[in-house]
Each structure stands twice: as structure tokens, then as C-alpha cells.
Design an enzyme around this catalytic site. Structure first.
Site, short mmCIF file in Angstrom:
data_model
loop_
_atom_site.label_atom_id
_atom_site.label_comp_id
_atom_site.label_asym_id
_atom_site.label_seq_id
_atom_site.Cartn_x
_atom_site.Cartn_y
_atom_site.Cartn_z
N LYS A 148 -9.03 -12.78 -118.02
CA LYS A 148 -10.55 -12.96 -117.85
C LYS A 148 -12.17 -12.20 -117.98
CE LYS A 148 -14.01 -16.31 -116.12
NZ LYS A 148 -13.53 -17.78 -114.73
N GLU B 139 -5.59 -3.61 -112.30
CA GLU B 139 -4.45 -4.20 -111.91
C GLU B 139 -3.52 -3.71 -113.83
OE1 GLU B 139 -6.17 -5.25 -110.21
OE2 GLU B 139 -5.56 -5.52 -108.11
N ARG C 15 -7.42 -19.38 -111.78
CA ARG C 15 -6.55 -20.62 -110.84
C ARG C 15 -6.53 -21.63 -111.78
NH1 ARG C 15 -10.09 -18.51 -107.65
NH2 ARG C 15 -11.82 -20.54 -106.24
N LYS D 165 -10.85 -4.69 -103.39
CA LYS D 165 -11.16 -4.11 -104.94
C LYS D 165 -12.10 -2.64 -105.16
CE LYS D 165 -10.59 -8.17 -107.70
NZ LYS D 165 -10.59 -9.16 -108.72
#
Ligand code: F6P
Length: 545
Positions: A203, A209, A273, A509
Site C-alpha cells: 500500500k 520487508e 488487512r 519498526k
């Protein structure tokens, strides 16, 4: 959560304390039919719960006190209910099949854009599936590698497995999510560059990652293309044939080197999600084809319609949500288990973990005050009979109350002898055993050795829901996902938490960036706590830094 409305539920829990599920069935011969309903291809039997009509009424009052009806309308009509990010929450627009409807965000109808992207995805997947989209060596695409994480991975993985019978069997689909290089390396070992399409699904197009894996995949691809005899410039030009992007971030996609013609957009009003029915589902559409993908959307839409229009007492997502709240807040249940008796749904519990726990794992209410009650539970589960030979012991005889959702399909896609009858017999028997248990007297009557009776007794009274469909199809899968999405929404409304942000993932993060620079710097900063400094030092020593 409305304290007064909750008090009424609590009173009823106290009043009924001595009554077991067994007693409730003995009292009312119509109980099974009374506490069952159908919607969008799914049958829900929720009669094996610690409820009676009065409890259900009190729970519904709780929903009414939370203005659930108005909140549902706010979501469906694009109000900015994700207030901490200033965003609308419109995953329902992604599958809105009503041609006459308009859903506006900032004055703009989003349905037009949704349909445009769906057409773009459809044309692209037709071309790839028919072999018209060719790789740099003129070969058709045989492998699709989706690189994404969280919502950009879990939904596509779950649905690709769930809809295996509908997939193009001469194509292979891979999903790389972990920043562990093993995940990418093992995938690249299994594919040839000239017949592989990489979908970079993110997104934000900034997730560490995903971007690290995407860059590494691109480097691998360029090296493979050169090995195949392409000059540097030709190899770089070939990227356009082998890399496409799914994102909201055109600038970042272009900077990565993907032609924005090969970008499939979605919008900030789609939560990660909740993004499976957006362009994030591209790998799924490539697998099952555009028509089956449309059937998936139809299933979602049917459940959406049901959720938006059915009265609360006959509303499947609302009922599931209220039962969940009953156990979390009334009985202190800390987790709930989702047990699919269908191998194709093997990743459904993992998919639900993000949907539920990233949404309602919150400890402050919408005013920023600490909540005074429990919110989102821990969700876990495994496919049916495997779980029976693993953790069901604890569910039956342990000290924790773990409400369970059993999910099954009457018809299998793979009939072999009586295997499916056996599978379904296990599902039904488990719900029976959990609800009704086995008394010491029953054990004694069976001649169980007196000393062993305490160990062989089953308390029962363990709540379960059973969800049944005729067969797992794109349509029933869509409806099932929407059912849980709306369940999570209803619970968030009643707990008065923001279900569509996820600030809880940020801190780790950010800290990882600082730790990374200390792992690689000439000299580590030593700025961390003693434990973290020690771990960094140990790692550096092991890798020779
Ligand atoms: O882990 C947090 C999260 O933001 C999820 O909500 C999201 O699904 C995932 O990361 C991936 O984000 P993106 O699609 O932007 O790469």
C-alpha cells in the site's frame, strides 16, 4: 462500552450461572432452530452458547446503545471513521455491485475508480493467463511471485489456498513476505526468470520487508537476464515485462523502476488487512481468473447487504460479535479459536489474526482514555482434525475458557471414499462434546475405574459456533471474509475503539532502524538498554564485525 447496557448483560450472566448449555437445551426443544440463521450462503448455528433469549436481547441493547446502526451507515457511506488517520473506511466499496449506487469520499464517487481498476486487473490477468503477456524470452508467464507483507500478503495467500480448485493448475503462485532472505532465496530457486512475474504489493511502497525483498528480486532478475544474454539496457527494459506493482503510491512505484502503466492502484480508504478485494487481490485474480474473482466479490457483497440491512437479532456478523463480547467481557475469555474443517481454509485463522488483532488490539478508547474493560481477544486456530490431535485437550479439559468457531463445508471438492463424512463427523462431534461433556456418573455407568473418573470426566458447557456452507467457492469465501470483517467492526464500535488504525506496529519498526545501523556501523552507538546492547554485541561478534 455502555456501562448501563453492559450491567444488564452481567446481571443475566450472574442469574444464569448455574445453568449449563446442557440445561438450556433440556429447557427448550426449539433451541437449535431458534439460535440459527442463514445469510449469503452460510448457515450459523449458535445454539451451543451460554445464552438464552434474554441474554441475546441484552446484548443487542448493547449494540443499540453504541449506535451501531448509525455507525454501519457511516462506514458504508464513506464517513472518515478512521479518525486518527483522517480516513474513510470503504472496503465495502470494493465489492459494491450496485450499478446505481454512488459512494463519495471528499465529494468524489469512488465506485467509478474501483470498477476501472477491476477492469484493468481483468484485462491484465486475461493476457497473462492466456499466454499473451510474454516475458523477455518470448515465453508465457508460468510463475507469479507476490512480494508483500501483512495485509498485502495474508489475504492473497489465504485465498489462493482456499480457492485452489479454481486456480489455473499450469501456473504456480508464490508469496514472499518475510525479510528473512531464506523466504526469497527458496522461492527464486523454484522459478525461472524468463517465465516469472513479480507483483510488488505494498500500500505504502515503503515497507522495509517488502521493499528489501523487491529490490533483491529485481537484482536477481537483472543478473538472470544478463546470464541469458541480454545487454544491461535490455535487461533493464525487460523489468517492465516481469514486474508490476499494486500500491497507492505512484511516485514510489516509479522510483523503484516499475512502469506506472503496470501499476494497479488502490486508495488510502482501504485498510491493509481489508484489502484482499482491492488490487491486492491481483495474484488471486491471476490464479482463478476474472470471472471467479467477480464471484468472490459477489459473495462479499451479499454479506455486506445482509449486514447493512438485517435487523440485529437476525444479523450474522452482529450476532457473532455480540457472542464474542459476551465471553471476553462477561466470562474473561482471553482468546477464541477458529477451526476450519476444510484443508483449503488452512490459512484462514492466520488471515483472521491480522484482521482481528491489528484492528481491535487497542487499550485506549476513541477519546484517548484507557479502556476499563477488555477489548480484542487473541485469535488462533488450525485446520480441524489436526487441532484435535494437538491442542483440543486444553479446550476440553484445561482451565481456560476458549470459545470456538467451527467452520465446515457440506460438499468436498475432492471426494475420496468416506473421508469427507469422517471429517464432518469429527466437526459435529467436537461441538457436541464441548457443549455436553461427560459426567462422572456417565463414566461410572460405562465401568470406568473409579480412580480414573476425574481424568475421564468432561465438564462440557464450552461454547461453540458452527458455520456451514454447501461448498467452499469464490462466493462463499467472499461472504465468509466479509462476515468476520463486519464482526470485528461491530466489536470495535461496542468497545469504542478505533478499529482501522494500527499505531501499535510503529514503535518496533522505528527502533529496528536504529538497531540495524548499530548492527552494521563500524562502532555501535551503545545507546540501547543493557540487554539490547548485549544482543547487538553478540551478533556482531558472531558475524565478525
Ligand atoms: O504491519 C503494519 C502494516 O501497516 C499492516 O497494516 C499492513 O497490512 C502491512 O504493514 C503492509 O503494509 P504495506 O502494504 O504498506 O506494505
Amino acid at each position: 462500552m455502555d456501562a448501563q447496557a453492559w450491567e444488564k448483560v452481567d446481571e443475566l450472566i450472574d442469574k444464569n450461572q448455574t445453568k449449563t448449555i446442557k440445561d438450556l437445551f433440556a429447557e427448550d426443544k426449539d433451541r437449535a432452530a431458534k439460535f440459527s440463521l442463514e445469510a449469503a450462503g452460510w448457515f450459523l448455528d449458535y445454539s451451543k452458547n451460554r445464552i438464552d433469549e434474554a441474554t441475546m436481547k441484552a446484548l443487542i441493547k448493547l449494540a443499540e446503545k453504541a449506535n451501531l446502526k448509525e455507525e454501519i451507515e457511516k462506514m458504508f457511506t464513506g464517513k472518515k471513521i478512521n479518525a486518527t488517520e483522517g480516513r474513510a473506511v470503504l472496503h465495502t466499496a470494493l465489492r459494491n455491485l450496485d450499478k446505481n449506487d454512488k459512494v463519495k469520499v471528499d465529494g468524489k464517487d469512488v465506485l467509478k475508480d474501483v470498477r476501472k481498476v477491476l477492469d484493468q486487473m481483468g484485462d491484465f490477468s486475461d493476457a497473462v493467463r492466456r499466454g499473451q503477456w510474454k516475458g523477455f524470452a518470448g515465453k508465457r508467464i508460468k510463475n507469479v511471485v507476490n512480494i508483500g507483507i501483512g495485509g498485502s500478503d495474508l489475504g492473497p495467500v489465504m485465498a489462493n489456498i482456499a480457492l485452489t480448485p479454481y486456480t489455473k493448475r499450469n501456473m504456480k503462485f508464490f508469496f514472499v513476505s518475510n525479510v528473512d532472505s531464506t523466504h526469497l532465496a527458496e522461492t527464486l530457486r523454484a522459478v525461472k526468470a524468463n517465465e516469472t512475474l513479480f507483483i510488488i504489493a505494498s500500500k505504502t511502497f515503503t515497507t522495509q520487508e517488502t521493499m528489501s525483498n523487491a529490490l533483491a528480486a529485481k537484482e536477481w532478475f537483472l543478473a538472470e537476464a544478463k546470464k541469458a544474454g541480454l545487454k544491461k539496457a535490455d535487461a533493464e527494459a525487460a523489468v517492465a515485462k516481469h514486474f508490476v506493482a499494486v500500491s497507492t503510491a505512484a511516485k514510489e512505484v516509479a522510483a523503484f523502476g516499475i512502469d506506472t502503466k503496470n501499476m494497479f492502484v488502490f486508495w488510502d480508504w482501504v485498510g491493509g488487512r481489508y484489502s484482499l478485494p482491492s488490487a491486492i487481490g491481483l495474484s488471486l485474480m491471476l490464479a482463478i481468473g476474472r470471472n471467479n474473482y467477480k464471484k468472490l466479490l459477489k459473495g462479499y457483497y451479499k454479506m455486506d447487504r445482509h449486514f447493512r440491512t438485517a435487523r440485529f437479532s437476525r444479523n450474522m456478523p452482529v450476532i457473532l460479535a455480540l457472542l464474542g463480547i459476551l465471553y471476553v467481557n462477561g466470562y474473561g475469555a482471553e482468546s477464541y479459536c477458529v477451526l476450519p474443517y476444510d484443508q483449503y481454509l488452512s490459512r484462514f485463522p492466520a488471515y483472521l489474526q491480522q484482521m482481528d488483532m491489528e484492528s481491535n488490539g487497542k487499550c485506549v478508547d476513541k477519546d484517548g482514555n484507557p479502556v476499563t474493560y477488555s477489548t480484542g481477544p487473541i485469535e488462533w486456530g488450525e485446520p480441524g482434525t489436526n487441532g484435535q490431535h494437538s491442542f483440543y485437550q486444553l479446550i476440553h479439559q484445561g482451565t481456560h475458557l476458549i470459545p470456538c468457531d467451527f467452520i465446515g463445508c457440506s460438499k468436498t471438492h475432492n471426494p475420496i471414499g468416506d473421508l469427507h463424512d469422517k471429517l464432518m463427523a469429527n466437526l459435529f462431534a467436537q461441538t457436541e462434546a464441548l457443549a455436553f461433556g461427560k459426567t462422572a456418573e456417565e463414566c461410572a455407568a460405562e465401568g470406568v475405574d473409579k480412580k480414573l473418573i476425574p481424568f475421564k470426566t468432561f465438564e462440557g458447557n464450552k461454547p461453540t459456533n458452527t458455520l456451514l456452507c454447501d461448498q467452499l467457492t469464490p462466493e462463499t469465501l467472499g461472504a465468509l471474509v466479509a462476515l468476520y470483517e463486519h464482526k470485528v467492526f461491530v466489536q470495535g464500535v461496542i468497545w469504542n475503539v478505533y478499529s482501522y488504525d494500527q499505531w501499535g506496529v510503529q514503535l518496533g519498526k522505528v527502533l529496528a532502524k536504529g538497531v540495524l545501523s548499530d548492527l552494521t556501523a563500524k562502532k555501535p552507538s551503545g545507546k540501547h538498554d543493557a540487554s539490547t546492547n548485549q544482543l547487538i554485541a553478540r551478533y556482531r561478534k558472531a558475524v565478525g564485525r
